[in-house]
Design a protein around this motif. Sequence first.
Motif, PDB file in Angstrom:
ATOM      1  N   TYR A 116      32.018  53.667  38.444  1.00  0.00           N
ATOM      2  CA  TYR A 116      33.037  53.096  38.921  1.00  0.00           C
ATOM      3  C   TYR A 116      34.589  53.888  38.492  1.00  0.00           C
ATOM      4  O   TYR A 116      35.215  54.062  39.461  1.00  0.00           O
ATOM      5  CB  TYR A 116      33.471  51.567  38.279  1.00  0.00           C
ATOM      6  CG  TYR A 116      34.682  51.009  38.393  1.00  0.00           C
ATOM      7  CD1 TYR A 116      35.074  50.275  39.813  1.00  0.00           C
ATOM      8  CD2 TYR A 116      35.799  50.995  37.549  1.00  0.00           C
ATOM      9  CE1 TYR A 116      36.174  49.768  39.938  1.00  0.00           C
ATOM     10  CE2 TYR A 116      37.127  50.552  37.862  1.00  0.00           C
ATOM     11  CZ  TYR A 116      37.242  49.739  38.851  1.00  0.00           C
ATOM     12  OH  TYR A 116      38.373  49.402  39.107  1.00  0.00           O
ATOM     13  N   HIS A 119      34.843  56.975  40.861  1.00  0.00           N
ATOM     14  CA  HIS A 119      35.158  56.827  42.055  1.00  0.00           C
ATOM     15  C   HIS A 119      36.698  56.338  42.125  1.00  0.00           C
ATOM     16  O   HIS A 119      37.463  56.338  43.266  1.00  0.00           O
ATOM     17  CB  HIS A 119      34.412  55.525  42.776  1.00  0.00           C
ATOM     18  CG  HIS A 119      32.880  56.050  43.110  1.00  0.00           C
ATOM     19  ND1 HIS A 119      32.799  56.897  44.360  1.00  0.00           N
ATOM     20  CD2 HIS A 119      31.711  55.780  42.713  1.00  0.00           C
ATOM     21  CE1 HIS A 119      31.421  57.163  44.434  1.00  0.00           C
ATOM     22  NE2 HIS A 119      30.777  56.609  43.367  1.00  0.00           N
ATOM     23  N   GLN A 120      37.016  55.663  40.987  1.00  0.00           N
ATOM     24  CA  GLN A 120      38.441  55.111  41.044  1.00  0.00           C
ATOM     25  C   GLN A 120      39.445  55.854  40.906  1.00  0.00           C
ATOM     26  O   GLN A 120      40.459  55.727  41.186  1.00  0.00           O
ATOM     27  CB  GLN A 120      38.584  53.871  39.949  1.00  0.00           C
ATOM     28  CG  GLN A 120      39.531  53.046  39.939  1.00  0.00           C
ATOM     29  CD  GLN A 120      39.823  52.356  41.212  1.00  0.00           C
ATOM     30  OE1 GLN A 120      38.964  51.973  41.929  1.00  0.00           O
ATOM     31  NE2 GLN A 120      41.035  51.898  41.727  1.00  0.00           N
ATOM     32  N   ARG A 123      40.913  56.884  44.602  1.00  0.00           N
ATOM     33  CA  ARG A 123      41.380  56.035  45.295  1.00  0.00           C
ATOM     34  C   ARG A 123      42.631  55.323  44.559  1.00  0.00           C
ATOM     35  O   ARG A 123      42.312  54.994  43.579  1.00  0.00           O
ATOM     36  CB  ARG A 123      40.216  55.015  46.079  1.00  0.00           C
ATOM     37  CG  ARG A 123      39.666  54.315  45.180  1.00  0.00           C
ATOM     38  CD  ARG A 123      38.315  53.539  45.596  1.00  0.00           C
ATOM     39  NE  ARG A 123      37.487  53.037  44.697  1.00  0.00           N
ATOM     40  CZ  ARG A 123      36.562  52.363  45.217  1.00  0.00           C
ATOM     41  NH1 ARG A 123      36.291  51.913  46.361  1.00  0.00           N
ATOM     42  NH2 ARG A 123      35.845  51.880  44.211  1.00  0.00           N
ATOM     43  N   CYS A 126      40.940  49.348  45.396  1.00  0.00           N
ATOM     44  CA  CYS A 126      39.840  48.932  45.388  1.00  0.00           C
ATOM     45  C   CYS A 126      39.508  47.581  45.836  1.00  0.00           C
ATOM     46  O   CYS A 126      40.328  46.900  45.504  1.00  0.00           O
ATOM     47  CB  CYS A 126      38.965  49.665  44.403  1.00  0.00           C
ATOM     48  SG  CYS A 126      39.034  48.460  42.850  1.00  0.00           S
ATOM     49  N   PRO A 127      38.182  47.166  46.243  1.00  0.00           N
ATOM     50  CA  PRO A 127      37.812  45.802  46.598  1.00  0.00           C
ATOM     51  C   PRO A 127      37.875  44.954  45.399  1.00  0.00           C
ATOM     52  O   PRO A 127      37.396  45.587  44.247  1.00  0.00           O
ATOM     53  CB  PRO A 127      36.515  45.781  47.347  1.00  0.00           C
ATOM     54  CG  PRO A 127      36.310  47.354  47.872  1.00  0.00           C
ATOM     55  CD  PRO A 127      37.308  47.937  46.823  1.00  0.00           C
ATOM     56  N   ASP A 130      34.113  45.348  43.727  1.00  0.00           N
ATOM     57  CA  ASP A 130      33.989  46.421  42.708  1.00  0.00           C
ATOM     58  C   ASP A 130      34.732  45.950  41.452  1.00  0.00           C
ATOM     59  O   ASP A 130      34.094  46.425  40.312  1.00  0.00           O
ATOM     60  CB  ASP A 130      34.497  47.450  43.489  1.00  0.00           C
ATOM     61  CG  ASP A 130      33.823  47.816  44.473  1.00  0.00           C
ATOM     62  OD1 ASP A 130      32.709  47.159  44.894  1.00  0.00           O
ATOM     63  OD2 ASP A 130      34.210  48.784  45.300  1.00  0.00           O
ATOM     64  N   GLU A 131      35.731  45.513  41.280  1.00  0.00           N
ATOM     65  CA  GLU A 131      36.611  45.458  40.126  1.00  0.00           C
ATOM     66  C   GLU A 131      35.748  44.208  39.020  1.00  0.00           C
ATOM     67  O   GLU A 131      35.780  44.524  38.159  1.00  0.00           O
ATOM     68  CB  GLU A 131      38.085  44.848  40.139  1.00  0.00           C
ATOM     69  CG  GLU A 131      38.843  45.756  40.953  1.00  0.00           C
ATOM     70  CD  GLU A 131      39.350  46.635  39.678  1.00  0.00           C
ATOM     71  OE1 GLU A 131      39.478  46.211  38.585  1.00  0.00           O
ATOM     72  OE2 GLU A 131      39.667  47.733  39.990  1.00  0.00           O
TER      73      GLU A 131
END
Length: 145
Positions: A116, A119-120, A123, A126-127, A130-131
């Motif tokens: 996570y 990937h964070q 971007r 995030c959705p 995902d959080e």
Amino acid sequence: MIRITQTFFYQGIGLWHPTGNFEFQPYFFNTLVSVVATVQVAAVLEGIYLYRSWQVSYTETQELKKISLQSQLESLKTQLNPHFLFSNLNSLSALIGSDAGKAERFKDELSSVYRYLLHQNNRILCPLADELAFLNAYFHLIKTR
């Protein structure tokens, strides 16, 4: 001055008809109209100028807040990552010897958290799902440690 000259000209050609030798009423009226109109135009222009100035300062303030929050987040990320990693690796090492099942789940949750975080970094948004998954994995790591 232009209004007074204009009134004097109008009197000269007969558009204003003074009752005495030199009547001040038309001069006063033209000057009053001129002053009132000037004040109204100046007030509107000043209002437009102040509104535009406020817009610029508001936009700058919002940008500065955004930059400040972004730098705080980046600072936290750089401070947290090394300590967090070593602490969790020590916990994983201790779990391997005592409970292999917990160690396996801890390893999965740790990899989920780091996936996570990686990937964070790429971007901005995030959705929510995902959080929430990140929070559950992180909470499990903290609870297990």
